[in-house]
Design a protein around this motif. Structure first.
Motif, PDB file in Angstrom:
ATOM      1  N   THR A 127     -37.719  22.957  45.262  1.00  0.00           N
ATOM      2  CA  THR A 127     -37.924  24.319  44.773  1.00  0.00           C
ATOM      3  C   THR A 127     -36.796  24.777  43.849  1.00  0.00           C
ATOM      4  N   LEU A 130     -37.919  23.752  40.475  1.00  0.00           N
ATOM      5  CA  LEU A 130     -39.007  24.620  40.028  1.00  0.00           C
ATOM      6  C   LEU A 130     -38.482  25.984  39.591  1.00  0.00           C
ATOM      7  N   LYS A 131     -37.472  26.486  40.287  1.00  0.00           N
ATOM      8  CA  LYS A 131     -36.894  27.772  39.889  1.00  0.00           C
ATOM      9  C   LYS A 131     -36.198  27.658  38.542  1.00  0.00           C
ATOM     10  N   TYR A 150     -43.435  29.361  39.644  1.00  0.00           N
ATOM     11  CA  TYR A 150     -43.210  30.142  40.854  1.00  0.00           C
ATOM     12  C   TYR A 150     -44.377  30.004  41.836  1.00  0.00           C
ATOM     13  N   ILE A 153     -43.903  26.934  43.777  1.00  0.00           N
ATOM     14  CA  ILE A 153     -42.938  27.132  44.859  1.00  0.00           C
ATOM     15  C   ILE A 153     -43.632  27.694  46.087  1.00  0.00           C
ATOM     16  N   ASP A 160     -41.043  32.287  50.181  1.00  0.00           N
ATOM     17  CA  ASP A 160     -39.922  32.339  49.241  1.00  0.00           C
ATOM     18  C   ASP A 160     -39.961  33.679  48.507  1.00  0.00           C
ATOM     19  N   ALA A 163     -39.475  33.732  44.559  1.00  0.00           N
ATOM     20  CA  ALA A 163     -40.671  33.384  43.793  1.00  0.00           C
ATOM     21  C   ALA A 163     -41.672  34.535  43.823  1.00  0.00           C
TER      22      ALA A 163
END
Length: 208
Positions: A127, A130-131, A150, A153, A160, A163
């Motif tokens: 993650t 991905l962020k 997001y 995620i 999260d 996200a």
């Protein structure tokens, strides 16, 4: 309205960076985000060719390096270190992530995406990666791809709050879908217990 969108968008990116990059970069990045004058394009040295070539052999085109005005020698040395590691092993996920995050710090969004997207193929459920991808696309104003990052995620961790919050910002201010945005902000308020700044921002977005 534009000023409000910019403010919330900027705060969203700050929150993402805090999680994605780590303590080494957080203070510097937040300060720069709150002081956008630091990102004024640096003046080009008189004797540096601006032809897109890498005359100094650091792996970064000279004119691109100039656009990253204010980058410290230490930050650039980290970039070179990560680039050397990636050259030696293109599947070094740690180096790819470090390189991508370093370019995020420099606001070199396209340069950041190259290693981060590669890292994602190696660690699809990371993650943090991905962020970072979301940050880059957000700043490139590709809000569809930012939202996809997001949303990916949330498929891994549906709690999260970062996200969720960033999706709320994108849906409200860029997709103009206030109802869907409200579900994300409400979810943040349900889940978030510790980050008072995020709670405050989510409440403001919901008009509470």
């Amino acid at each position: 309205m534009t000023a409000n969108i910019t403010t919330f968008g900027r705060k969203a990116v700050i929150l993402a960076v805090v999680v994605a990059i780590g303590a080494m970069f957080v203070t510097s990045f937040i300060y720069r985000m709150d002081n956008p004058n630091l990102f004024v394009k640096a003046q080009q040295p008189q004797h540096t060719p601006d032809d897109g070539h890498d005359h100094d052999g650091d792996g970064i085109p000279d004119n691109e390096g100039q656009a990253m005005g204010g980058v410290s020698n230490g930050a650039m040395s980290k970039v070179k270190e990560f680039m050397a590691r990636v050259d030696a092993d293109p599947n070094d996920a740690e180096a790819l992530i470090g390189l991508g995050n370093s370019f995020l710090m420099m606001r070199a969004w396209d340069r950041a995406l190259q290693p981060l997207l590669k890292a994602r193929t190696l660690q699809p459920e990371n993650t943090t990666v991905l962020k970072g991808i979301g940050i880059a696309y957000f700043n490139k104003e590709d809000f569809t791809k930012a939202s996809e990052s997001y949303e990916a995620i949330l498929k891994i961790d549906d709690k999260d709050t970062l996200a969720l919050f960033n999706l709320g910002v994108i849906y409200k201010h860029y997709f103009k879908k206030s109802d869907e945005a409200g579900t994300y902000f409400s979810r943040v308020l349900e889940l978030e217990k510790d980050d008072q700044e995020m709670i405050k921002l989510a409440r403001e977005e919901l008009g509470k």
